[in-house]
Design a protein around this motif. Structure first.
Motif, PDB file in Angstrom:
ATOM      1  N   PRO A 128       0.630  -1.247  -0.373  1.00 27.64           N
ATOM      2  CA  PRO A 128       0.382   0.000  -0.601  1.00 27.64           C
ATOM      3  C   PRO A 128       0.669   1.232  -0.084  1.00 27.64           C
ATOM      4  O   PRO A 128       2.064   1.213   0.274  1.00 27.64           O
ATOM      5  N   LEU A 129       0.691   2.405  -0.714  1.00 29.92           N
ATOM      6  CA  LEU A 129       0.882   3.740  -0.406  1.00 29.92           C
ATOM      7  C   LEU A 129       0.290   4.591   0.499  1.00 29.92           C
ATOM      8  O   LEU A 129      -0.785   4.575  -0.279  1.00 29.92           O
ATOM      9  N   ASP A 130       0.263   5.669   1.313  1.00 29.53           N
ATOM     10  CA  ASP A 130      -0.141   6.336   2.582  1.00 29.53           C
ATOM     11  C   ASP A 130      -0.040   8.049   1.059  1.00 29.53           C
ATOM     12  O   ASP A 130       2.228   7.768   0.849  1.00 29.53           O
ATOM     13  N   LEU A 131      -0.012   8.668   1.541  1.00 27.65           N
ATOM     14  CA  LEU A 131       0.275  10.042   0.951  1.00 27.65           C
ATOM     15  C   LEU A 131      -0.881  10.643   1.916  1.00 27.65           C
ATOM     16  O   LEU A 131      -1.922  10.786   2.345  1.00 27.65           O
ATOM     17  N   ALA A 132      -0.640  11.848   2.310  1.00 25.96           N
ATOM     18  CA  ALA A 132      -1.088  12.831   3.181  1.00 25.96           C
ATOM     19  C   ALA A 132      -0.516  14.296   2.467  1.00 25.96           C
ATOM     20  O   ALA A 132       0.948  14.363   2.146  1.00 25.96           O
ATOM     21  N   ALA A 133      -1.197  15.601   2.409  1.00 32.70           N
ATOM     22  CA  ALA A 133      -0.618  16.172   1.942  1.00 32.70           C
ATOM     23  C   ALA A 133      -1.498  17.626   2.497  1.00 32.70           C
ATOM     24  O   ALA A 133      -2.838  17.375   2.368  1.00 32.70           O
ATOM     25  N   PHE A 134      -1.396  19.257   2.883  1.00 35.61           N
ATOM     26  CA  PHE A 134      -2.415  19.624   3.029  1.00 35.61           C
ATOM     27  C   PHE A 134      -1.161  21.249   2.705  1.00 35.61           C
ATOM     28  O   PHE A 134      -0.234  21.153   2.687  1.00 35.61           O
ATOM     29  N   GLY A 135      -2.028  22.416   2.251  1.00 36.26           N
ATOM     30  CA  GLY A 135      -1.608  23.753   2.729  1.00 36.26           C
ATOM     31  C   GLY A 135      -1.056  23.811   1.318  1.00 36.26           C
ATOM     32  O   GLY A 135      -1.073  23.211   0.260  1.00 36.26           O
ATOM     33  N   GLU A 136      -0.083  24.830   0.973  1.00 37.96           N
ATOM     34  CA  GLU A 136       0.863  24.831   0.070  1.00 37.96           C
ATOM     35  C   GLU A 136       1.916  24.071   0.005  1.00 37.96           C
ATOM     36  O   GLU A 136       2.737  24.391   0.349  1.00 37.96           O
ATOM     37  N   THR A 137       2.126  23.075  -1.220  1.00 41.32           N
ATOM     38  CA  THR A 137       3.204  22.430  -1.784  1.00 41.32           C
ATOM     39  C   THR A 137       3.817  23.194  -2.242  1.00 41.32           C
ATOM     40  O   THR A 137       5.347  22.587  -1.971  1.00 41.32           O
ATOM     41  N   ASN A 138       3.725  23.735  -2.408  1.00 44.32           N
ATOM     42  CA  ASN A 138       5.355  24.634  -4.044  1.00 44.32           C
ATOM     43  C   ASN A 138       5.329  26.037  -3.511  1.00 44.32           C
ATOM     44  O   ASN A 138       4.682  26.819  -3.048  1.00 44.32           O
ATOM     45  N   PRO A 139       6.521  25.963  -3.331  1.00 42.22           N
ATOM     46  CA  PRO A 139       7.193  27.340  -1.870  1.00 42.22           C
ATOM     47  C   PRO A 139       7.128  28.025  -2.903  1.00 42.22           C
ATOM     48  O   PRO A 139       7.182  28.870  -4.189  1.00 42.22           O
ATOM     49  N   LEU A 140       6.959  29.442  -2.328  1.00 42.26           N
ATOM     50  CA  LEU A 140       7.016  30.934  -2.958  1.00 42.26           C
ATOM     51  C   LEU A 140       8.900  31.459  -2.680  1.00 42.26           C
ATOM     52  O   LEU A 140       9.102  31.015  -1.946  1.00 42.26           O
ATOM     53  N   PRO A 141       8.855  32.287  -3.273  1.00 40.08           N
ATOM     54  CA  PRO A 141      10.553  32.550  -3.238  1.00 40.08           C
ATOM     55  C   PRO A 141      10.966  32.928  -1.725  1.00 40.08           C
ATOM     56  O   PRO A 141       9.131  34.229  -1.478  1.00 40.08           O
ATOM     57  N   GLY A 142      11.786  32.797  -1.270  1.00 44.63           N
ATOM     58  CA  GLY A 142      11.994  33.338  -0.076  1.00 44.63           C
ATOM     59  C   GLY A 142      11.219  32.160   0.831  1.00 44.63           C
ATOM     60  O   GLY A 142      12.158  31.870   2.189  1.00 44.63           O
ATOM     61  N   ASP A 143      10.575  31.309   0.713  1.00 47.66           N
ATOM     62  CA  ASP A 143       9.878  30.371   1.510  1.00 47.66           C
ATOM     63  C   ASP A 143      10.712  29.083   2.039  1.00 47.66           C
ATOM     64  O   ASP A 143      11.553  29.184   1.057  1.00 47.66           O
ATOM     65  N   ASP A 144      11.286  29.047   2.783  1.00 47.01           N
ATOM     66  CA  ASP A 144      12.359  27.840   3.244  1.00 47.01           C
ATOM     67  C   ASP A 144      11.493  26.689   2.734  1.00 47.01           C
ATOM     68  O   ASP A 144      10.613  26.067   2.866  1.00 47.01           O
ATOM     69  N   VAL A 145      12.600  24.628   2.281  1.00 41.06           N
ATOM     70  CA  VAL A 145      11.752  24.027   2.605  1.00 41.06           C
ATOM     71  C   VAL A 145      13.265  23.015   3.075  1.00 41.06           C
ATOM     72  O   VAL A 145      13.793  22.908   3.359  1.00 41.06           O
ATOM     73  N   VAL A 146      11.975  22.215   3.817  1.00 40.41           N
ATOM     74  CA  VAL A 146      13.137  21.277   4.163  1.00 40.41           C
ATOM     75  C   VAL A 146      11.606  19.508   3.846  1.00 40.41           C
ATOM     76  O   VAL A 146      10.805  19.141   3.519  1.00 40.41           O
ATOM     77  N   ARG A 147      12.534  18.828   3.172  1.00 34.64           N
ATOM     78  CA  ARG A 147      12.771  17.337   2.267  1.00 34.64           C
ATOM     79  C   ARG A 147      13.677  16.582   2.791  1.00 34.64           C
ATOM     80  O   ARG A 147      14.981  16.709   2.873  1.00 34.64           O
ATOM     81  N   LEU A 148      13.261  15.557   2.676  1.00 33.71           N
ATOM     82  CA  LEU A 148      14.093  13.986   2.547  1.00 33.71           C
ATOM     83  C   LEU A 148      12.850  13.118   1.692  1.00 33.71           C
ATOM     84  O   LEU A 148      11.499  13.002   1.447  1.00 33.71           O
ATOM     85  N   ALA A 149      13.609  12.754   0.594  1.00 39.02           N
ATOM     86  CA  ALA A 149      13.427  11.811  -0.420  1.00 39.02           C
ATOM     87  C   ALA A 149      14.039  10.296  -0.277  1.00 39.02           C
ATOM     88  O   ALA A 149      15.444  10.488  -0.595  1.00 39.02           O
ATOM     89  N   ASP A 150      13.569   9.215  -0.252  1.00 34.50           N
ATOM     90  CA  ASP A 150      14.406   8.088  -0.838  1.00 34.50           C
ATOM     91  C   ASP A 150      13.268   7.341  -2.393  1.00 34.50           C
ATOM     92  O   ASP A 150      11.898   6.424  -1.655  1.00 34.50           O
ATOM     93  N   ALA A 151      13.684   7.641  -3.261  1.00 35.59           N
ATOM     94  CA  ALA A 151      13.037   7.256  -4.109  1.00 35.59           C
ATOM     95  C   ALA A 151      12.724   5.489  -4.370  1.00 35.59           C
ATOM     96  O   ALA A 151      11.993   5.582  -4.552  1.00 35.59           O
ATOM     97  N   THR A 152      13.985   5.528  -3.456  1.00 38.23           N
ATOM     98  CA  THR A 152      13.620   3.526  -3.539  1.00 38.23           C
ATOM     99  C   THR A 152      12.179   3.263  -3.250  1.00 38.23           C
ATOM    100  O   THR A 152      11.891   2.279  -3.977  1.00 38.23           O
ATOM    101  N   ARG A 153      12.598   3.925  -2.195  1.00 33.90           N
ATOM    102  CA  ARG A 153      10.947   3.036  -0.875  1.00 33.90           C
ATOM    103  C   ARG A 153      10.413   3.870  -1.304  1.00 33.90           C
ATOM    104  O   ARG A 153       8.823   3.715  -1.029  1.00 33.90           O
ATOM    105  N   GLY A 154      10.095   4.589  -1.766  1.00 35.01           N
ATOM    106  CA  GLY A 154       9.293   5.617  -2.389  1.00 35.01           C
ATOM    107  C   GLY A 154       8.274   6.100  -1.272  1.00 35.01           C
ATOM    108  O   GLY A 154       7.516   6.218  -0.610  1.00 35.01           O
ATOM    109  N   ALA A 155       9.727   6.961  -0.557  1.00 37.06           N
ATOM    110  CA  ALA A 155       9.156   7.341   1.054  1.00 37.06           C
ATOM    111  C   ALA A 155       9.811   8.817  -0.112  1.00 37.06           C
ATOM    112  O   ALA A 155      10.617   9.525  -0.375  1.00 37.06           O
ATOM    113  N   TYR A 156       8.560  10.220   0.636  1.00 40.75           N
ATOM    114  CA  TYR A 156       9.084  11.617   0.180  1.00 40.75           C
ATOM    115  C   TYR A 156       8.419  11.994   1.775  1.00 40.75           C
ATOM    116  O   TYR A 156       7.239  11.746   2.057  1.00 40.75           O
TER     117      TYR A 156
END
Ligand code: FAD
Length: 460
Positions: A385-413
């Motif tokens: 199964p793949l679980d997914l959750a999203a909220f609010g503005e997920t595409n940053p504007l200039p000046g926003d901070d973004v913290v990100r972790l991605a593991d493409a092999t295991r499909g985690a983000y």
């Protein structure tokens, strides 16, 4: 004049409202407001669907064959089923139904939901060709389930939440599924490109062929039993054609506002309501997908339920004593005072004293989190199964901070977007361990600490 509450639509919002109103207790949403309901309001829910109310969010599970329709049914809500309201008479305060009945109301609630958008495609008119299905109701879902066989060639048009859910469910039924998405990546309203790609990879492991930036131009049909013929292929803008036995239209939804418009209520994109879910007619409220609050039509279950809870609280709460006793200062106040006095005299609520009764519940908007679980029966790599959750503005504007972790092999983000000292959006895919904490932070809209924000992603 009747004092009854009549609800049009026995879907997510209408059924929830009816349950809350007939529970004889003040809904949880209003727990801070002291009321003493002494009698159950007379509530009539009129619903055009033949089925008992059901959990629409779980329709894909029925399509996938995981649940029978009885599992998602909510039969505890009494609804006059199979009856469509065709007109609202605001002068007489009655609604007219397609079975000839006329139902008087004191308060009318519009909970008419949305209609699926029919895209402007060659070969597609108001009469759908055989083999072409929207995906909105339990009947749509049962018709699709009856039509799909092992090896059926199915094309899903639209790569949003609905299209993704439908594609996964049809693949689980053994169909050969092609998903045609006009946008650059899947679930563009909720995800960013990287998460969209991971989702695409997951669907592909389930056997779904995903085409992005793919514009559908028309349907090719041949003569069949129905007036519109039977679908045989989907034509793409680049001239290519996808053979199809089955086509699912998942191109978004539009608030169902026809009744409100014909009755002369203020309608923009949805039926315009204020913080008391009141339309431009003080005797008529609107909740759920058909309502537009503060310029927003949500189209999601969470806001529909919150609006239903708030409205139940409002309809069970007497207004401030001043409104009952003093001369009204405006038309809306006059109506509210009359309605409140009527509610008390009708025994819907007992008048209460003290400051708590002065604070009427208000709907101030919902911070809606989208969640989706794509189950699958497969056991291979990536087929869980793949679980997914999203909220609010997920595409940053200039000046926003973004913290990100991605593991493409295991499909985690995991990704959060921070503007100034506030969390404004996020995406979790694969592992939702941090979702509760993140949702609380986002909903609370509290300033974030000045320390690095890695902790927001949860885990070590
Ligand atoms: C397949 C699917 C999956 C979804 N998944 C999610 C999800 O994962 N998360 C999420 O948040 N949201 C999801 N949604 C959206 C969510 O279901 C809706 O936002 C929610 O149901 C809105 O509730 P509502 O009561 O406003 O409308 P509805 O639940 O659509 O109910 C409206 C009802 O009113 C009836 N009606 C309309 N006009 C009349 C009339 N004139 N007379 C009588 N009856 C009438 C309709 O027949 C319908 O039964 C999904 C929707 C679908 C279709």
């Amino acid at each position: 004049m009747s004092k009854d509450i009549v609800v049009i639509g026995g879907g997510t919002a209408g059924a929830r409202l009816a349950r809350q109103l007939t529970r004889r207790t003040t809904p949880a949403a209003a727990s801070s407001v002291r009321t003493t309901p002494v009698a159950t309001p007379a509530v009539t829910v009129i619903g055009e669907e033949e089925h008992a109310p059901y959990n629409r969010v779980l329709l894909a599970e029925v399509l996938a064959g995981r649940y029978g329709p009885e599992v998602i049914a909510q039969p505890q809500t009494p609804v006059r089923r199979g009856v469509r309201v065709v007109r609202i008479d605001r002068v007489e305060r009655v609604v007219q139904c397609d079975d000839g009945s006329v139902v008087p109301y004191g308060t009318l609630v519009l909970a008419t939901g949305s209609n699926p958008v029919l895209p402007p495609l060659r070969g597609l008119g108001a009469d759908l060709p055989d083999g072409v299905h929207p995906f909105r109701t339990l009947d749509d879902c049962l018709a699709l389930a009856a039509a799909v066989r092992e090896g059926t060639r199915a094309v899903v048009i639209g790569g949003g939440l609905l299209g993704v859910s439908a594609a996964r469910a049809l693949a689980e039924r053994g169909a050969q599924v092609v998903l045609a998405q006009q946008g650059e990546y899947l679930m563009q309203r909720q995800l960013d490109a990287e998460a969209g790609e991971l989702l695409r990879g997951h669907l592909e492991t389930l056997g779904v062929e995903v085409h992005t930036e793919c514009r559908v131009r028309g349907l090719r049909c041949e003569a069949g039993e129905g007036a519109a013929g039977t679908v045989r292929a989907v034509e793409l803008a680049d001239g290519y054609a996808l053979d199809a036995d089955l086509v699912v239209l998942a191109c978004g939804v539009r608030p169902r506002v026809g009744l409100a418009q014909a009755a002369g209520l203020e309608v923009r994109h949805g039926i315009v309501v204020d913080d008391e879910l009141r339309t431009s007619d003080p005797h008529i409220r609107a909740i759920g997908d058909c309502a537009e609050h503060n310029g927003r039509v949500y189209g999601l279950a969470g806001p529909a339920l919150e609006q239903a809870d708030t409205l139940a609280a409002l309809l069970l709460t007497p207004p401030p004593a001043a409104a009952l006793a003093g001369p009204p200062s405006s038309h809306a106040d006059a109506t509210e005072a009359e309605a409140a006095a009527a509610a008390v005299s009708a025994g819907l609520v007992a008048a209460v004293t003290g400051p708590a009764s002065a604070s009427l519940p208000r709907y101030t908007g919902t911070r809606a989190l989208t969640r989706l679980t794509l189950n699958s029966r497969g056991t291979g790599v990536g087929a869980g199964p793949l679980d997914l959750a999203a909220f609010g503005e997920t595409n940053p504007l200039p000046g926003d901070d973004v913290v990100r972790l991605a593991d493409a092999t295991r499909g985690a983000y995991r990704k959060v977007v921070v503007r100034g000292d506030r969390l404004i959006g996020g995406i979790l895919l694969g592992d939702l361990g941090a979702v509760g904490e993140l949702a609380r932070t986002w909903e609370g809209d509290e300033p974030l600490p000045s320390t690095p924000l890695f902790h927001l992603l949860g885990g070590a």
